[in-house]
Design a protein around this motif. Structure first.
Motif, PDB file in Angstrom:
ATOM      1  N   GLU A 132     -34.601  -8.684  68.617  1.00  0.00           N
ATOM      2  CA  GLU A 132     -34.241  -7.454  67.908  1.00  0.00           C
ATOM      3  C   GLU A 132     -33.757  -7.751  66.493  1.00  0.00           C
ATOM      4  OE1 GLU A 132     -33.385  -8.247  70.955  1.00  0.00           O
ATOM      5  OE2 GLU A 132     -34.393  -6.715  72.152  1.00  0.00           O
ATOM      6  N   THR A 133     -32.914  -8.786  66.346  1.00  0.00           N
ATOM      7  CA  THR A 133     -32.419  -9.127  65.012  1.00  0.00           C
ATOM      8  C   THR A 133     -33.564  -9.631  64.130  1.00  0.00           C
ATOM      9  OG1 THR A 133     -30.202  -9.582  65.844  1.00  0.00           O
ATOM     10  CG2 THR A 133     -30.780 -10.585  63.747  1.00  0.00           C
ATOM     11  N   ALA A 134     -34.448 -10.448  64.698  1.00  0.00           N
ATOM     12  CA  ALA A 134     -35.600 -10.947  63.926  1.00  0.00           C
ATOM     13  C   ALA A 134     -36.416  -9.769  63.400  1.00  0.00           C
ATOM     14  CB  ALA A 134     -36.468 -11.848  64.805  1.00  0.00           C
ATOM     15  N   LYS A 135     -36.589  -8.775  64.266  1.00  0.00           N
ATOM     16  CA  LYS A 135     -37.366  -7.590  63.926  1.00  0.00           C
ATOM     17  C   LYS A 135     -36.693  -6.802  62.791  1.00  0.00           C
ATOM     18  CE  LYS A 135     -39.045  -3.551  66.413  1.00  0.00           C
ATOM     19  NZ  LYS A 135     -39.159  -2.877  67.713  1.00  0.00           N
ATOM     20  N   GLU A 136     -35.381  -6.609  62.953  1.00  0.00           N
ATOM     21  CA  GLU A 136     -34.682  -5.803  61.948  1.00  0.00           C
ATOM     22  C   GLU A 136     -34.553  -6.542  60.613  1.00  0.00           C
ATOM     23  OE1 GLU A 136     -31.384  -3.574  63.576  1.00  0.00           O
ATOM     24  OE2 GLU A 136     -30.626  -3.194  61.555  1.00  0.00           O
ATOM     25  N   LEU A 137     -34.442  -7.871  60.669  1.00  0.00           N
ATOM     26  CA  LEU A 137     -34.426  -8.649  59.422  1.00  0.00           C
ATOM     27  C   LEU A 137     -35.708  -8.373  58.633  1.00  0.00           C
ATOM     28  CD1 LEU A 137     -32.972 -12.095  60.618  1.00  0.00           C
ATOM     29  CD2 LEU A 137     -31.993 -10.662  58.815  1.00  0.00           C
ATOM     30  N   CYS A 138     -36.838  -8.376  59.322  1.00  0.00           N
ATOM     31  CA  CYS A 138     -38.115  -8.096  58.662  1.00  0.00           C
ATOM     32  C   CYS A 138     -38.113  -6.694  58.057  1.00  0.00           C
ATOM     33  CB  CYS A 138     -39.281  -8.188  59.659  1.00  0.00           C
ATOM     34  SG  CYS A 138     -39.643  -9.856  60.204  1.00  0.00           S
ATOM     35  N   GLN A 139     -37.698  -5.719  58.874  1.00  0.00           N
ATOM     36  CA  GLN A 139     -37.754  -4.324  58.412  1.00  0.00           C
ATOM     37  C   GLN A 139     -36.847  -4.073  57.218  1.00  0.00           C
ATOM     38  OE1 GLN A 139     -36.728  -2.867  62.326  1.00  0.00           O
ATOM     39  NE2 GLN A 139     -38.703  -1.810  62.525  1.00  0.00           N
ATOM     40  N   LYS A 140     -35.616  -4.637  57.279  1.00  0.00           N
ATOM     41  CA  LYS A 140     -34.657  -4.363  56.215  1.00  0.00           C
ATOM     42  C   LYS A 140     -34.973  -5.170  54.958  1.00  0.00           C
ATOM     43  CE  LYS A 140     -32.451  -1.262  58.408  1.00  0.00           C
ATOM     44  NZ  LYS A 140     -31.357  -1.433  59.365  1.00  0.00           N
ATOM     45  N   LEU A 141     -35.509  -6.387  55.138  1.00  0.00           N
ATOM     46  CA  LEU A 141     -35.886  -7.170  53.952  1.00  0.00           C
ATOM     47  C   LEU A 141     -37.045  -6.469  53.225  1.00  0.00           C
ATOM     48  CD1 LEU A 141     -35.483  -9.651  52.160  1.00  0.00           C
ATOM     49  CD2 LEU A 141     -37.035 -10.928  53.639  1.00  0.00           C
ATOM     50  N   PHE A 142     -37.924  -5.846  54.007  1.00  0.00           N
ATOM     51  CA  PHE A 142     -39.053  -5.121  53.406  1.00  0.00           C
ATOM     52  C   PHE A 142     -38.569  -4.016  52.469  1.00  0.00           C
ATOM     53  CE2 PHE A 142     -42.031  -1.523  53.495  1.00  0.00           C
ATOM     54  CZ  PHE A 142     -43.141  -2.135  52.926  1.00  0.00           C
TER      55      PHE A 142
END
Lengths: 412, 412
Positions: free
Chosen positions: B329-339
């Protein structure tokens, strides 16, 4: 005691792999007072391997062989020594367990050929391999000492230093004791000039300098009967070296600059963050190699594009427009704006031109600015580095780490 | 024709000098189709030198010896070969003139012992030395070819490439042609199992695998008269290898994974940003070694602390609280928020436990999540890596780069 080093591997005979194992082992044996009279390299051909080992058993007291301990059919080192020494190979339970555990850890299935790695000559001492699967062995027979180690340098060196070196030290009488000093910020020739008087009249201890990766390694070696006698010989020379070069010495033989700096950050309990442009995350990746660094390393931003400098860190477009991305002003503002996000005790920034492109008439390849913010004060250092892209990145990262080391040394 | 390389020099046996001559000569001979079966290193002791040369004369057709051609009493290479081959040493006029000229040039006086350098075995062919004083020689006797070259690599390589290589090319009829494949994502033993049928019946071409730094190098070598014939021999085997392992092959002998990935990013013109936790900037620093990468590499964030994940990238504290910093979940959100900050075509994130500390009962050291966001879709991969902290970081970075490579390969 006369030694011989045999490296087994067709990749060395094909010229695909540089034989660094022989150099490492030679150096280690010579420090132990063991004369190395021969290096041999042979491939995985059974007859040639056998004749090479047979000759070594005739002419040398200590044989260290590397390579050929793996799981494949070509790996014949243990088999050939066992055959010539007439010692049967027997299963070694805990080595097999170690191999099995490695496969379990990675949820992969151990294939049949891996079992062969866990066999050792009857009566020999296995050397555990913490960094790989194949164990090494120490065989003692008829006044001969035979040591078999795996070929990958990382595994071999670790096993030698932890297990083989102490074992061989017991066997030898005269010893060499060395002290090493890692020096950053001065070149080899400058260092030599500074120490010319003691280098010129060297006898015992001997002094040598080795140019390293943007740093110099200085070696001081005493020939002595005991550690105590060696200390008496070495100390006056160390005192001279420390007096003249002390500020540039960051550690000993096995120290890495980033390890020293990381430990200092932890010891002084100062939090840290960094904005990296031309070094592209090199400082962050060096520091994060250190266990526990998460206690003080807050974050790094690889602000490679101007957009990243502006939108992630918040440098004003006017600063970049007016002074350029590679400027003292941008380095300064990177520190200030990153501090707003991270609030760490120390904030650093690196911006520069690593090349080969990107230079202008006034800003050549190798121009680098390093900024450091501590207690509200900002220091910016301008560097003019030479070399190719990788040299410039590596040197800039090391000099940034050294700047951090110097700052941390002033903090009580 | 079977070759042997003998390097003569105590400095190599002491471990002070790395034996680069053997690697260079091995590579050159293997390209000429000469099998190198042995490397030997011996010092300047007359008996040991003699026995080493005697053995080489018995077992090898072509012997190349480097070192021991200088002016000092320790330099005994020519003398020993002459003695064993029963050929007298005679003065060679133009070699003496060359040495004399060098001394004249530097306005220094030639000492008596320098004359000895100009002697060559009767009937042998001198090899001029443009970069030093000691000439080399080619001796042909009883179907043996013996080539003596000076030890300094710069002199040796120059003389070899200009004089020795063309001479040897005439002597050999068959040549070896190699193709190399760099393979990532499978271990050496798995690879061998996959290719067991062709490895088992190998003859021409030969097949070898070398375990590298978290990857495997596969070599395919044909013995052939021409490049064209070699291609005919190699192609069917390459086809089999590509069919079975193609997805895991990222390049050839001298390719680095990061270079291949960087070139793909540039060729497909896709912008890229990455959030790195456990790899601490390693992916960013690898990619930014590539010139011109600034055109596509937007930024990296080394979000090592939870605070950095939250305050620089913007991951919600609830996600970290509920699932942990090391979670899909954190890996996923890191991608989304960095985008949201970078708007790059591809966004990646790496979070994991590199160790040695930080593990829990459910999350062991080596657990790593790699996320990738492309066109609104997110892929998260869970890895369980083994090794020490550095191994885990290096392997995670390589596997992340490989994931990026696989994605880029699907983009037209």
């Amino acid at each position: 005691m006369n030694g011989e080093i045999i490296c087994i591997g067709t990749e060395i005979l094909l010229g695909d792999t540089l034989n660094t194992n022989s150099k490492y082992l030679s150096q280690e044996l010579s420090h132990l007072g063991i004369n190395v009279f021969y290096h041999s390299v042979v491939g995985d051909n059974p007859e040639r391997l056998e004749s090479t080992i047979e000759l070594a058993l005739q002419r040398s007291d200590i044989i260290i062989a590397t390579g050929g301990l793996g799981p494949t059919q070509d790996d014949l080192t243990k088999e050939t020594f066992s055959h010539l020494l007439k010692i049967p190979l027997v299963p070694h339970h805990s080595s097999l367990e170690h191999i099995q555990a490695i496969f379990n850890c990675s949820h992969s299935k151990m294939t049949e050929n891996n079992i062969k790695q866990s066999y050792i000559p009857l009566g020999s001492t296995p050397i555990p391999n913490d960094k790989g699967t194949a164990p090494g062995v120490i065989i003692e027979k008829d006044d001969k000492v035979i040591i078999l180690l795996p070929g990958p340098p990382k595994e071999m060196k670790h096993m030698f230093s932890i297990h083989v070196k102490p074992f061989l030290a017991q066997k030898t009488e005269t010893h060499f004791f060395s002290r090493y000093y890692r020096i950053i910020g001065v070149g080899e020739s400058t260092l030599e000039s500074e120490l010319m008087d003691i280098i010129d009249k060297q006898y015992n201890p001997t002094i040598a300098t080795y140019a390293g990766n943007h740093e110099v390694l200085l070696r001081l070696t005493a020939n002595a009967d005991s550690q105590e006698q060696a200390s008496q010989i070495l100390q006056p020379f160390e005192d001279i070296i420390m007096k003249r070069m002390g500020e540039n010495i960051y550690g000993g033989k096995n120290d890495l600059l980033e390890t020293i700096v990381g430990k200092l950050l932890l010891a002084k309990n100062r939090s840290f963050s960094i904005a990296e442009s031309c070094t592209g995350g090199l400082v962050a990746s060096k520091l994060t190699k250190i266990p526990d660094i998460s206690k003080v390393f807050h974050s790094g931003v690889v602000c490679y594009s101007n957009d990243a400098k502006e939108n992630i860190i918040g440098v004003s477009p006017e600063t970049i427009e007016k002074y350029g991305a590679v400027s003292a002003e941008t380095a300064k503002e990177l520190c200030q704006k990153l501090f707003l996000h991270t609030k760490t005790d120390i904030v650093m920034a690196i911006t520069g031109i690593a090349g080969p492109g990107g230079s202008t008439e006034t800003k050549p390849v190798g121009l680098v600015y390093i900024g450091m913010l501590y207690k509200g004060d900002i220091l910016v250092k301008e560097l003019r580095l030479r070399g190719d892209r990788e040299d410039i990145q590596e040197r800039a990262a090391k000099l940034a780490l050294n700047l951090l080391r110097e700052k941390l040394n002033t903090i009580v």
